[in-house]
Design an enzyme around this catalytic site. Structure first.
Site, PDB file in Angstrom:
ATOM      1  N   GLN A 164     -15.933   5.207  -6.466  1.00  0.00           N
ATOM      2  CA  GLN A 164     -15.389   3.851  -6.150  1.00  0.00           C
ATOM      3  C   GLN A 164     -13.955   4.048  -5.904  1.00  0.00           C
ATOM      4  O   GLN A 164     -13.314   2.877  -5.879  1.00  0.00           O
ATOM      5  CB  GLN A 164     -15.754   2.993  -7.366  1.00  0.00           C
ATOM      6  CG  GLN A 164     -17.376   2.911  -7.385  1.00  0.00           C
ATOM      7  CD  GLN A 164     -17.534   2.166  -8.688  1.00  0.00           C
ATOM      8  OE1 GLN A 164     -17.604   0.711  -8.616  1.00  0.00           O
ATOM      9  NE2 GLN A 164     -17.649   2.637  -9.881  1.00  0.00           N
ATOM     10  N   ASN A 165     -13.325   5.016  -6.453  1.00  0.00           N
ATOM     11  CA  ASN A 165     -11.906   5.174  -6.345  1.00  0.00           C
ATOM     12  C   ASN A 165     -11.431   5.460  -5.006  1.00  0.00           C
ATOM     13  O   ASN A 165     -12.080   6.058  -4.274  1.00  0.00           O
ATOM     14  CB  ASN A 165     -11.334   6.231  -7.402  1.00  0.00           C
ATOM     15  CG  ASN A 165     -11.736   6.053  -8.625  1.00  0.00           C
ATOM     16  OD1 ASN A 165     -12.309   4.689  -9.264  1.00  0.00           O
ATOM     17  ND2 ASN A 165     -12.142   7.049  -9.630  1.00  0.00           N
ATOM     18  N   VAL A 166     -10.281   4.976  -4.829  1.00  0.00           N
ATOM     19  CA  VAL A 166      -9.322   5.342  -3.279  1.00  0.00           C
ATOM     20  C   VAL A 166      -8.289   6.355  -3.545  1.00  0.00           C
ATOM     21  O   VAL A 166      -7.649   6.574  -2.491  1.00  0.00           O
ATOM     22  CB  VAL A 166      -8.985   4.077  -2.927  1.00  0.00           C
ATOM     23  CG1 VAL A 166     -10.184   3.021  -2.462  1.00  0.00           C
ATOM     24  CG2 VAL A 166      -7.974   3.445  -3.532  1.00  0.00           C
ATOM     25  N   ASP A 167      -8.232   7.028  -4.609  1.00  0.00           N
ATOM     26  CA  ASP A 167      -7.143   7.819  -4.894  1.00  0.00           C
ATOM     27  C   ASP A 167      -7.008   9.385  -4.623  1.00  0.00           C
ATOM     28  O   ASP A 167      -6.025  10.005  -4.750  1.00  0.00           O
ATOM     29  CB  ASP A 167      -6.734   7.793  -6.413  1.00  0.00           C
ATOM     30  CG  ASP A 167      -7.897   8.320  -7.315  1.00  0.00           C
ATOM     31  OD1 ASP A 167      -7.914   7.891  -8.458  1.00  0.00           O
ATOM     32  OD2 ASP A 167      -8.587   9.026  -6.734  1.00  0.00           O
ATOM     33  N   TYR A 204       1.103  -1.480  -0.011  1.00  0.00           N
ATOM     34  CA  TYR A 204       0.102  -0.045  -0.268  1.00  0.00           C
ATOM     35  C   TYR A 204       0.886   1.190   0.099  1.00  0.00           C
ATOM     36  O   TYR A 204       0.430   2.160  -0.597  1.00  0.00           O
ATOM     37  CB  TYR A 204      -0.896   0.085   1.226  1.00  0.00           C
ATOM     38  CG  TYR A 204      -2.383  -0.836   0.879  1.00  0.00           C
ATOM     39  CD1 TYR A 204      -2.301  -2.038   1.046  1.00  0.00           C
ATOM     40  CD2 TYR A 204      -3.345  -0.174  -0.011  1.00  0.00           C
ATOM     41  CE1 TYR A 204      -3.510  -2.855   0.771  1.00  0.00           C
ATOM     42  CE2 TYR A 204      -4.528  -0.627  -0.145  1.00  0.00           C
ATOM     43  CZ  TYR A 204      -4.519  -2.032   0.026  1.00  0.00           C
ATOM     44  OH  TYR A 204      -5.727  -2.732  -0.409  1.00  0.00           O
ATOM     45  N   CYS A 247      -1.935   1.278  16.479  1.00  0.00           N
ATOM     46  CA  CYS A 247      -3.120   2.331  17.004  1.00  0.00           C
ATOM     47  C   CYS A 247      -2.788   2.996  18.372  1.00  0.00           C
ATOM     48  O   CYS A 247      -2.436   2.126  19.079  1.00  0.00           O
ATOM     49  CB  CYS A 247      -4.387   1.626  17.003  1.00  0.00           C
ATOM     50  SG  CYS A 247      -5.694   2.405  17.626  1.00  0.00           S
ATOM     51  N   HIS A 286     -15.336   2.753  -1.462  1.00  0.00           N
ATOM     52  CA  HIS A 286     -14.000   1.926  -1.034  1.00  0.00           C
ATOM     53  C   HIS A 286     -12.785   2.438  -0.241  1.00  0.00           C
ATOM     54  O   HIS A 286     -12.072   1.871  -0.237  1.00  0.00           O
ATOM     55  CB  HIS A 286     -13.656   1.473  -2.530  1.00  0.00           C
ATOM     56  CG  HIS A 286     -14.518   0.553  -3.282  1.00  0.00           C
ATOM     57  ND1 HIS A 286     -14.750   0.509  -4.531  1.00  0.00           N
ATOM     58  CD2 HIS A 286     -15.456  -0.222  -2.931  1.00  0.00           C
ATOM     59  CE1 HIS A 286     -15.406  -0.433  -4.901  1.00  0.00           C
ATOM     60  NE2 HIS A 286     -16.019  -0.844  -3.925  1.00  0.00           N
ATOM     61  N   CYS A 317      -7.639   2.034  12.395  1.00  0.00           N
ATOM     62  CA  CYS A 317      -7.372   1.073  13.492  1.00  0.00           C
ATOM     63  C   CYS A 317      -7.948  -0.468  12.835  1.00  0.00           C
ATOM     64  O   CYS A 317      -9.170  -0.416  12.433  1.00  0.00           O
ATOM     65  CB  CYS A 317      -8.158   1.273  14.447  1.00  0.00           C
ATOM     66  SG  CYS A 317      -7.839   0.083  16.001  1.00  0.00           S
TER      67      CYS A 317
HETATM   68  N1  APR Z   1     -12.775   8.284 -19.402  1.00  0.00           N
HETATM   69  C1  APR Z   1     -13.870   7.587 -18.916  1.00  0.00           C
HETATM   70  N2  APR Z   1     -13.809   6.323 -18.793  1.00  0.00           N
HETATM   71  C2  APR Z   1     -12.742   5.795 -19.032  1.00  0.00           C
HETATM   72  C3  APR Z   1     -11.535   6.310 -19.495  1.00  0.00           C
HETATM   73  C4  APR Z   1     -11.662   7.454 -19.449  1.00  0.00           C
HETATM   74  N3  APR Z   1     -10.428   8.378 -19.845  1.00  0.00           N
HETATM   75  N4  APR Z   1     -10.559   5.370 -19.368  1.00  0.00           N
HETATM   76  C5  APR Z   1     -10.970   4.043 -19.183  1.00  0.00           C
HETATM   77  N5  APR Z   1     -12.399   4.235 -19.056  1.00  0.00           N
HETATM   78  C6  APR Z   1     -13.483   3.425 -18.534  1.00  0.00           C
HETATM   79  C7  APR Z   1     -13.217   1.867 -18.999  1.00  0.00           C
HETATM   80  O1  APR Z   1     -13.918   1.725 -20.299  1.00  0.00           O
HETATM   81  C8  APR Z   1     -13.692   1.228 -17.921  1.00  0.00           C
HETATM   82  O2  APR Z   1     -15.314   1.000 -18.418  1.00  0.00           O
HETATM   83  O3  APR Z   1     -13.321   3.335 -16.944  1.00  0.00           O
HETATM   84  C9  APR Z   1     -13.777   1.892 -16.838  1.00  0.00           C
HETATM   85  C10 APR Z   1     -12.924   1.482 -15.644  1.00  0.00           C
HETATM   86  O4  APR Z   1     -13.661   0.070 -15.196  1.00  0.00           O
HETATM   87  P1  APR Z   1     -12.941  -0.658 -13.923  1.00  0.00           P
HETATM   88  O5  APR Z   1     -11.243  -0.817 -14.103  1.00  0.00           O
HETATM   89  O6  APR Z   1     -13.568  -1.895 -13.821  1.00  0.00           O
HETATM   90  O7  APR Z   1     -13.114   0.319 -12.661  1.00  0.00           O
HETATM   91  P2  APR Z   1     -14.260   0.496 -11.935  1.00  0.00           P
HETATM   92  O8  APR Z   1     -15.529   0.509 -12.819  1.00  0.00           O
HETATM   93  O9  APR Z   1     -14.125   1.643 -11.142  1.00  0.00           O
HETATM   94  O10 APR Z   1     -14.392  -0.663 -11.013  1.00  0.00           O
HETATM   95  C11 APR Z   1     -15.108  -0.833  -9.795  1.00  0.00           C
HETATM   96  O11 APR Z   1     -13.922  -2.976  -9.048  1.00  0.00           O
HETATM   97  O12 APR Z   1     -11.851  -3.434  -9.401  1.00  0.00           O
HETATM   98  C12 APR Z   1     -12.691  -3.256  -8.248  1.00  0.00           C
HETATM   99  O13 APR Z   1     -12.689  -2.277  -6.171  1.00  0.00           O
HETATM  100  C13 APR Z   1     -12.316  -1.973  -7.703  1.00  0.00           C
HETATM  101  O14 APR Z   1     -13.225   0.104  -7.389  1.00  0.00           O
HETATM  102  C14 APR Z   1     -13.198  -0.913  -8.336  1.00  0.00           C
HETATM  103  C15 APR Z   1     -14.288  -1.753  -8.677  1.00  0.00           C
END
Ligand code: APR
Length: 246
Positions: free
Chosen positions: A105-108, A71, A149, A123, A131
């Site tokens: 759904q992003n953790v960034d 991580y 912790c 997420h 903790c």
């Molecule tokens: N702009 C918009 N969409 C895009 C771009 C872009 N520049 N580049 C790629 N994509 C799209 C892809 O076509 C795809 O459909 O983003 C999507 C990413 O899909 P995933 O990789 O499956 O990510 P996500 O949908 O966030 O996954 C959900 O699954 O992997 C687990 O926990 C993880 O939060 C994640 C969850």
């Protein structure tokens, strides 16, 4: 009406008339920032590790040192990236409409770095320490292999939701409430494969909202949405905001 833009006029009108807009983002909204999804990130010394073998409570209990090393490596990767015009457009959109709920759904942490506030993190957030025993937010010592912790002496863990764990209750509740109440729902940069996040668009549609996706690769739900804007969010979203702002 919309001028000089490829966004359907009717969608611009719906956004302009909306009392409440709900946005769900996935890894795609950070793609143009160069943030690798954790599957893509597995290179170099991590190539031999499957994320599913690292991002679980059992993996952490079995080898907390390894999981923390992974991580911290990912934190450094993400910290080097910058929010892209798509993140900034979402932050700007919140200033143009009466109410905007952003679920990611992003953790960034990219939405927050672009200025979005009150982000609902389905997420969790990779930069948070929590903790392991009670999930409380803590500040870990970055110099120790496995931070502890300060309140109870348990291990600290990265503040993300692992495979096999449920979505934080408050995040789920607030997201469902927003999807049920909104007038327009935008699904941006997500493959819409992972539930319950993927179910939010259906909830919005069932409640009469206009639903649109932004994705260069139309998802399996595209046919049931009102609009499927086939493009990169870093291009489409600034254009959408510019159309609204005129
Ligand atoms: N702009 C918009 N969409 C895009 C771009 C872009 N520049 N580049 C790629 N994509 C799209 C892809 O076509 C795809 O459909 O983003 C999507 C990413 O899909 P995933 O990789 O499956 O990510 P996500 O949908 O966030 O996954 C959900 O699954 O992997 C687990 O926990 C993880 O939060 C994640 C969850």
């Amino acid at each position: 009406m919309a001028v000089n833009c490829d966004i359907p006029d009717a969608l611009i009108v719906a956004l302009r008339d909306a009392r409440h807009i709900c946005i769900l983002t996935g890894a795609g909204v950070s793609a143009e920032s160069g943030v690798p999804t954790f599957r893509e990130a597995q290179d170099g010394l991590w190539a031999k590790h499957d994320p599913h073998d690292l991002a679980t409570p059992d993996a952490f209990l079995a080898d907390p040192v390894l999981v923390w090393r992974w991580y911290r490596w990912r934190r450094d990767l993400v910290a080097e990236a910058e929010p892209n015009p798509g993140h900034h457009a979402i932050a700007r959109l919140a200033e143009l409409v009466p109410r905007l709920t952003l679920v990611t759904q992003n953790v960034d942490n990219m939405h927050q770095r672009a200025g979005s506030r009150d982000v609902i993190e389905f997420h969790g957030n990779i930069f948070e320490d929590r903790c392991f025993a009670d999930g409380s937010l803590q500040v870990g010592d970055p110099t120790t292999a496995v931070p502890m912790c300060s309140e109870c002496g348990s291990h600290l863990r990265p503040g993300v939701v692992w495979f096999g764990e449920s979505i934080p209750e408050q995040a789920l509740h607030e997201s469902c409430a927003a999807a049920s109440d909104c007038d327009v729902f935008l699904s941006i940069g997500t493959s819409s494969l992972v539930y319950p996040a993927a179910g939010l668009a259906d909830l919005a549609r069932q409640n009469g909202a206009t639903v649109a996706e932004v994705n260069p690769n139309p998802t399996m739900h595209a046919g049931s949405f009102d609009y499927a804007l086939a493009g990169n969010s870093g291009v489409v979203l600034p254009e959408l905001v510019n159309c609204l702002a005129v």
